[in-house]
Design a protein around this motif. Structure first.
Motif, PDB file in Angstrom:
ATOM      1  N   ARG A 105       0.853  -1.456   0.109  1.00 55.62           N
ATOM      2  CA  ARG A 105       0.039   0.222  -0.195  1.00 55.62           C
ATOM      3  C   ARG A 105       0.865   1.256   0.011  1.00 55.62           C
ATOM      4  NH1 ARG A 105      -4.831  -2.306   4.315  1.00 55.62           N
ATOM      5  NH2 ARG A 105      -5.972  -3.057   2.851  1.00 55.62           N
ATOM      6  N   ASP A 106       1.947   0.980   0.198  1.00 54.16           N
ATOM      7  CA  ASP A 106       3.478   2.394   0.264  1.00 54.16           C
ATOM      8  C   ASP A 106       3.309   2.986  -0.808  1.00 54.16           C
ATOM      9  OD1 ASP A 106       5.656   3.507  -0.174  1.00 54.16           O
ATOM     10  OD2 ASP A 106       5.711   3.126   2.282  1.00 54.16           O
ATOM     11  N   PRO A 107       3.046   4.698  -1.120  1.00 51.32           N
ATOM     12  CA  PRO A 107       3.049   4.875  -2.553  1.00 51.32           C
ATOM     13  C   PRO A 107       3.999   4.826  -3.199  1.00 51.32           C
ATOM     14  CG  PRO A 107       1.840   6.586  -0.535  1.00 51.32           C
ATOM     15  CD  PRO A 107       2.735   4.895   0.136  1.00 51.32           C
ATOM     16  N   ALA A 108       5.305   4.818  -2.454  1.00 50.86           N
ATOM     17  CA  ALA A 108       6.247   4.413  -2.841  1.00 50.86           C
ATOM     18  C   ALA A 108       6.617   3.605  -3.695  1.00 50.86           C
ATOM     19  CB  ALA A 108       7.913   4.855  -1.771  1.00 50.86           C
ATOM     20  N   TYR A 109       6.147   2.303  -3.116  1.00 53.04           N
ATOM     21  CA  TYR A 109       6.205   0.997  -3.805  1.00 53.04           C
ATOM     22  C   TYR A 109       5.583   1.403  -4.677  1.00 53.04           C
ATOM     23  CZ  TYR A 109       5.524  -4.383  -4.229  1.00 53.04           C
ATOM     24  OH  TYR A 109       6.024  -5.489  -5.151  1.00 53.04           O
ATOM     25  N   GLN A 110       4.306   1.625  -4.473  1.00 54.87           N
ATOM     26  CA  GLN A 110       2.941   1.559  -5.664  1.00 54.87           C
ATOM     27  C   GLN A 110       3.898   1.772  -6.621  1.00 54.87           C
ATOM     28  OE1 GLN A 110      -0.202   2.984  -4.642  1.00 54.87           O
ATOM     29  NE2 GLN A 110      -0.732   0.981  -3.213  1.00 54.87           N
ATOM     30  N   GLU A 111       4.450   3.010  -6.867  1.00 55.34           N
ATOM     31  CA  GLU A 111       5.097   4.045  -8.222  1.00 55.34           C
ATOM     32  C   GLU A 111       6.456   3.059  -8.195  1.00 55.34           C
ATOM     33  OE1 GLU A 111       7.917   7.362  -8.594  1.00 55.34           O
ATOM     34  OE2 GLU A 111       6.530   7.735  -7.379  1.00 55.34           O
ATOM     35  N   ALA A 112       6.996   2.471  -7.829  1.00 56.82           N
ATOM     36  CA  ALA A 112       8.015   0.974  -8.146  1.00 56.82           C
ATOM     37  C   ALA A 112       6.854  -0.154  -8.644  1.00 56.82           C
ATOM     38  CB  ALA A 112       8.851   0.586  -7.037  1.00 56.82           C
ATOM     39  N   SER A 113       6.026  -0.478  -8.520  1.00 64.26           N
ATOM     40  CA  SER A 113       5.941  -1.507  -9.500  1.00 64.26           C
ATOM     41  C   SER A 113       4.855  -1.411 -10.653  1.00 64.26           C
ATOM     42  CB  SER A 113       4.527  -2.047  -7.971  1.00 64.26           C
ATOM     43  OG  SER A 113       3.198  -0.750  -8.563  1.00 64.26           O
ATOM     44  N   ASP A 114       5.187  -0.481 -10.879  1.00 64.05           N
ATOM     45  CA  ASP A 114       4.936  -0.126 -12.290  1.00 64.05           C
ATOM     46  C   ASP A 114       6.205  -0.859 -13.032  1.00 64.05           C
ATOM     47  OD1 ASP A 114       2.727   1.040 -12.315  1.00 64.05           O
ATOM     48  OD2 ASP A 114       3.434   3.205 -11.804  1.00 64.05           O
ATOM     49  N   HIS A 115       7.372  -0.192 -12.204  1.00 57.29           N
ATOM     50  CA  HIS A 115       8.642  -1.155 -13.566  1.00 57.29           C
ATOM     51  C   HIS A 115       8.399  -2.732 -12.988  1.00 57.29           C
ATOM     52  CE1 HIS A 115      10.525   3.073 -13.941  1.00 57.29           C
ATOM     53  NE2 HIS A 115      10.179   2.745 -12.555  1.00 57.29           N
ATOM     54  N   ARG A 116       7.683  -3.027 -12.036  1.00 57.64           N
ATOM     55  CA  ARG A 116       7.699  -4.324 -12.104  1.00 57.64           C
ATOM     56  C   ARG A 116       6.288  -4.775 -12.926  1.00 57.64           C
ATOM     57  NH1 ARG A 116       4.365  -8.467 -10.383  1.00 57.64           N
ATOM     58  NH2 ARG A 116       5.303 -10.173  -9.257  1.00 57.64           N
ATOM     59  N   THR A 117       6.186  -4.613 -13.268  1.00 59.59           N
ATOM     60  CA  THR A 117       4.435  -4.639 -14.526  1.00 59.59           C
ATOM     61  C   THR A 117       4.450  -4.682 -15.312  1.00 59.59           C
ATOM     62  OG1 THR A 117       3.062  -3.612 -12.733  1.00 59.59           O
ATOM     63  CG2 THR A 117       2.357  -4.432 -15.220  1.00 59.59           C
ATOM     64  N   ALA A 118       5.772  -3.600 -16.032  1.00 61.93           N
ATOM     65  CA  ALA A 118       6.406  -3.776 -17.154  1.00 61.93           C
ATOM     66  C   ALA A 118       7.130  -4.798 -17.535  1.00 61.93           C
ATOM     67  CB  ALA A 118       6.865  -2.458 -17.428  1.00 61.93           C
ATOM     68  N   ALA A 119       8.060  -4.815 -16.275  1.00 58.37           N
ATOM     69  CA  ALA A 119       9.379  -6.306 -16.590  1.00 58.37           C
ATOM     70  C   ALA A 119       8.726  -8.315 -16.310  1.00 58.37           C
ATOM     71  CB  ALA A 119       9.593  -6.048 -14.885  1.00 58.37           C
ATOM     72  N   VAL A 120       7.955  -7.895 -15.782  1.00 57.02           N
ATOM     73  CA  VAL A 120       7.320  -8.904 -15.768  1.00 57.02           C
ATOM     74  C   VAL A 120       6.784 -10.231 -16.568  1.00 57.02           C
ATOM     75  CG1 VAL A 120       6.175 -11.005 -14.224  1.00 57.02           C
ATOM     76  CG2 VAL A 120       7.589  -9.020 -13.167  1.00 57.02           C
ATOM     77  N   GLU A 121       6.863 -11.200 -16.914  1.00 54.16           N
ATOM     78  CA  GLU A 121       6.664 -12.604 -18.118  1.00 54.16           C
ATOM     79  C   GLU A 121       5.572 -12.870 -17.281  1.00 54.16           C
ATOM     80  OE1 GLU A 121       7.388 -15.306 -21.596  1.00 54.16           O
ATOM     81  OE2 GLU A 121       7.985 -13.655 -21.450  1.00 54.16           O
TER      82      GLU A 121
END
Length: 139
Positions: A105-121
């Motif tokens: 739920r942390d806003p900084a984590y949610q921002e970081a997770s955009d990169h995870r979403t783009a990266a993970v197949e």
């Protein structure tokens, strides 16, 4: 082939409602895309996008009391689908279910997770109960 990249609503609800005292460990098996899939902007590899996710999310992991307790490199599927291989394998430990939820739920984590979403197949995330190491496979 069915792929998995995030929790479904029912699993997330089950995770949140099954809180118990003590730490949890999360086994992470990650398959990266060759090219990251961002909705706009970045043109990079899945590996670089996941590295950015890791860099940005590490302070949040630390802030909630989490840590990486094991990392390894995938070599060979001994039992299981030979079509599965994993680029990143690690176990993260959190002091509690609540700590994991705080991280998500942390806003900084949610921002970081955009990169995870783009990266993970594809990925697997398995919640584990922490147990003492020993000489036998079971208690």
């Amino acid at each position: 082939m069915e792929v998995h990249t995030s929790f479904d609503k029912a699993t997330w609800q089950a995770f949140k409602s099954s809180d118990r005292e003590g730490p949890i460990q999360m086994l992470n098996l990650i398959k990266l895309r060759d090219k990251a899939e961002y909705s706009v902007g970045f043109d990079t590899t899945g590996e670089r996008a996941y590295a950015e996710y890791s860099r940005l999310s590490a302070p949040v992991l630390k802030r909630v009391g989490g840590r990486i307790v094991w990392r390894g490199g995938f070599e060979l599927m001994m039992i299981g689908p030979q079509s599965e291989s994993w680029d990143i394998c690690f176990v993260a430990e959190y002091p509690s279910v609540i700590a994991f939820i705080e991280m998500i739920r942390d806003p900084a984590y949610q921002e970081a997770s955009d990169h995870r979403t783009a990266a993970v197949e594809d990925c697997r995330l398995v919640r584990l109960a922490v147990k003492d190491a020993g000489e036998q496979f079971c208690e």
